[in-house]
Enzyme design. Sequence first.
Site, short mmCIF file in Angstrom:
data_model
loop_
_atom_site.label_atom_id
_atom_site.label_comp_id
_atom_site.label_asym_id
_atom_site.label_seq_id
_atom_site.Cartn_x
_atom_site.Cartn_y
_atom_site.Cartn_z
N ASP A 1 0.83 -1.21 0.00
CA ASP A 1 0.00 0.00 0.00
C ASP A 1 0.86 1.26 0.00
O ASP A 1 1.99 1.25 0.50
CB ASP A 1 -0.92 -0.02 1.23
CG ASP A 1 -2.07 0.95 1.10
OD1 ASP A 1 -2.36 1.40 -0.03
OD2 ASP A 1 -2.69 1.26 2.13
N ASN B 1 1.34 3.45 -2.85
CA ASN B 1 1.94 3.90 -4.12
C ASN B 1 1.50 5.32 -4.48
O ASN B 1 2.32 6.14 -4.91
CB ASN B 1 1.50 2.99 -5.28
CG ASN B 1 2.07 1.59 -5.17
OD1 ASN B 1 2.92 1.33 -4.32
ND2 ASN B 1 1.60 0.69 -6.01
N TRP C 1 3.09 7.89 -2.16
CA TRP C 1 4.52 8.01 -2.49
C TRP C 1 4.69 8.98 -3.65
O TRP C 1 5.54 9.87 -3.63
CB TRP C 1 5.08 6.63 -2.85
CG TRP C 1 6.54 6.62 -3.16
CD1 TRP C 1 7.56 6.38 -2.28
CD2 TRP C 1 7.15 6.87 -4.44
NE1 TRP C 1 8.78 6.47 -2.94
CE2 TRP C 1 8.55 6.76 -4.26
CE3 TRP C 1 6.66 7.16 -5.70
CZ2 TRP C 1 9.45 6.94 -5.30
CZ3 TRP C 1 7.55 7.36 -6.75
CH2 TRP C 1 8.93 7.24 -6.54
N ARG D 1 0.03 9.33 -9.89
CA ARG D 1 -0.13 8.07 -9.14
C ARG D 1 0.45 6.90 -9.92
O ARG D 1 1.02 5.97 -9.34
CB ARG D 1 -1.61 7.82 -8.85
CG ARG D 1 -2.21 8.77 -7.82
CD ARG D 1 -3.71 8.47 -7.62
NE ARG D 1 -3.92 7.12 -7.13
CZ ARG D 1 -3.87 6.77 -5.84
NH1 ARG D 1 -3.63 7.66 -4.91
NH2 ARG D 1 -4.07 5.52 -5.47
N HIS E 1 2.77 3.49 -8.94
CA HIS E 1 2.50 2.07 -9.25
C HIS E 1 3.69 1.44 -9.98
O HIS E 1 4.06 0.30 -9.72
CB HIS E 1 1.22 1.94 -10.07
CG HIS E 1 -0.02 2.36 -9.33
ND1 HIS E 1 -0.27 1.97 -8.03
CD2 HIS E 1 -1.07 3.14 -9.69
CE1 HIS E 1 -1.43 2.50 -7.63
NE2 HIS E 1 -1.93 3.21 -8.62
N LEU F 1 10.55 -20.63 -4.25
CA LEU F 1 9.53 -19.76 -3.64
C LEU F 1 8.19 -19.90 -4.37
O LEU F 1 8.16 -19.91 -5.60
CB LEU F 1 10.01 -18.31 -3.74
CG LEU F 1 9.02 -17.23 -3.29
CD1 LEU F 1 8.94 -17.17 -1.77
CD2 LEU F 1 9.42 -15.86 -3.85
N ARG G 1 1.81 -4.78 6.24
CA ARG G 1 1.17 -3.73 5.43
C ARG G 1 2.03 -2.49 5.48
O ARG G 1 2.44 -2.05 6.56
CB ARG G 1 -0.25 -3.41 5.92
CG ARG G 1 -0.93 -2.36 5.03
CD ARG G 1 -2.41 -2.20 5.29
NE ARG G 1 -3.00 -1.33 4.28
CZ ARG G 1 -4.27 -1.37 3.87
NH1 ARG G 1 -5.10 -2.25 4.41
NH2 ARG G 1 -4.71 -0.54 2.95
N ARG H 1 -5.24 -1.87 8.71
CA ARG H 1 -6.47 -2.62 8.42
C ARG H 1 -6.16 -3.67 7.37
O ARG H 1 -5.13 -3.62 6.69
CB ARG H 1 -7.58 -1.69 7.93
CG ARG H 1 -7.20 -0.84 6.73
CD ARG H 1 -8.38 0.00 6.23
NE ARG H 1 -7.94 0.94 5.20
CZ ARG H 1 -7.69 2.23 5.43
NH1 ARG H 1 -7.84 2.74 6.62
NH2 ARG H 1 -7.28 3.01 4.43
C1 IPE Z 1 -5.50 -2.68 -0.36
O1 IPE Z 1 -5.13 -1.36 -0.48
C2 IPE Z 1 -5.47 -3.36 -1.70
C3 IPE Z 1 -4.13 -3.56 -2.29
C4 IPE Z 1 -3.00 -3.28 -1.71
C5 IPE Z 1 -4.13 -4.16 -3.59
P1 IPE Z 1 -6.20 -0.19 -0.69
O2 IPE Z 1 -5.43 1.06 -0.84
O3 IPE Z 1 -7.13 -0.54 -1.78
O4 IPE Z 1 -7.00 -0.22 0.69
P2 IPE Z 1 -7.88 0.90 1.41
O5 IPE Z 1 -8.87 1.40 0.39
O6 IPE Z 1 -6.96 1.98 1.85
O7 IPE Z 1 -8.51 0.20 2.56
C1 IPE Z 2 -1.33 0.31 -3.49
O1 IPE Z 2 -1.15 1.68 -3.48
C2 IPE Z 2 -1.65 -0.24 -4.87
C3 IPE Z 2 -3.05 -0.70 -5.01
C4 IPE Z 2 -3.97 -0.66 -4.10
C5 IPE Z 2 -3.41 -1.27 -6.31
P1 IPE Z 2 -2.38 2.67 -3.50
O2 IPE Z 2 -2.76 2.95 -4.92
O3 IPE Z 2 -3.50 2.20 -2.66
O4 IPE Z 2 -1.73 3.99 -2.87
P2 IPE Z 2 -2.39 4.95 -1.80
O5 IPE Z 2 -2.88 4.11 -0.67
O6 IPE Z 2 -3.51 5.67 -2.50
O7 IPE Z 2 -1.29 5.86 -1.40
MG MG Z 3 -4.01 2.43 -0.71
#
Ligand code: IPE
Ligand code: IPE
Ligand code: MG
Length: 251
Positions: free
Chosen positions: A25, A27, A30, A38, A42, A136, A193, A199
């Site tokens: 989580d 990306n 960051w 964004r 990714h 792995l 996480r 969560r």
């Molecule tokens: C969880 O992250 C899903 C993945 C890492 C693929 P999210 O960014 O979607 O979760 P929430 O919305 O903050 O709970």
């Molecule tokens: C995790 O990073 C990647 C996915 C959930 C696919 P996010 O895209 O959720 O990045 P934040 O949480 O918005 O920073």
């Molecule tokens: Mg996220």
Amino acid sequence: MAEADTTLSAQPMFEPPRHVAIIMDGNGRWAAARGLPRAEGHRRGVEALRRTVRAAGELGIQYLTIFSFSTENWSRPASEVGELMALLRRFVRNDLAELHANNVRVRIIGEREGLSSDIGRLLEEAEGLTRVNTGLTLIVAFNYGARQEIARAIKRLNDAVTKGEVDATTIDADTVSRFLDAPDVPDPDLIVRTSGEQRLSNFLLWQSAYSEFVFLPIHWPDFDRAALETAILEYRRRERRFGGLVAQTGS
Ligand code: IPE
Ligand code: IPE
Ligand code: MG
């Protein structure tokens, strides 16, 4: 004098957790912190994933599950969903051969129905090519939601009952486990996480009953072997009791 090797794998009697699962989580945050789109977060996240798979193999972890796209992530703008799908395609095309050469077995969990047919084919190709590998096991949670997985398990179990393969009166928790998406994979010992959120976001609800949780403040694109070792060191300080009185330290 040579500097002492303080890395985790250099410690005597190092036994890594058998199964580590990661919610990758942060990306987007960051990228935002750097004034970047964004999508760039990714892309850098995929690089972190490569480092992590390599490190997990080196540390002797047997199963690594990564949460790459959740059922709920479809609610993001279509352009971002498109970028995430494009990254998955590119990851399989660019990295599958190397994963295979490194003896990595790829497994996919999540809902396959409704995915575009080329993505479905790529996922099948990744699993098929690496099926007999013995290093792995990399479990990719893609289009994954734990409640949906449990609902799929109930449907499959119901089919088995209808066919007379399972006696409904004998159903217990182990029976349900046998109908999940990857029933032979042991439950995760450690769930990590990144990004500071604390969560599960619908990840491995059934399998995490006795997992240890480590939440790291860094965003996923900054994750590397040192971060993985930090999480494992924290895990090793935990006492796992599984409801009993005898403490087992994480190993
Ligand atoms: C969880 O992250 C899903 C993945 C890492 C693929 P999210 O960014 O979607 O979760 P929430 O919305 O903050 O709970
Ligand atoms: C995790 O990073 C990647 C996915 C959930 C696919 P996010 O895209 O959720 O990045 P934040 O949480 O918005 O920073
Ligand atoms: Mg996220």
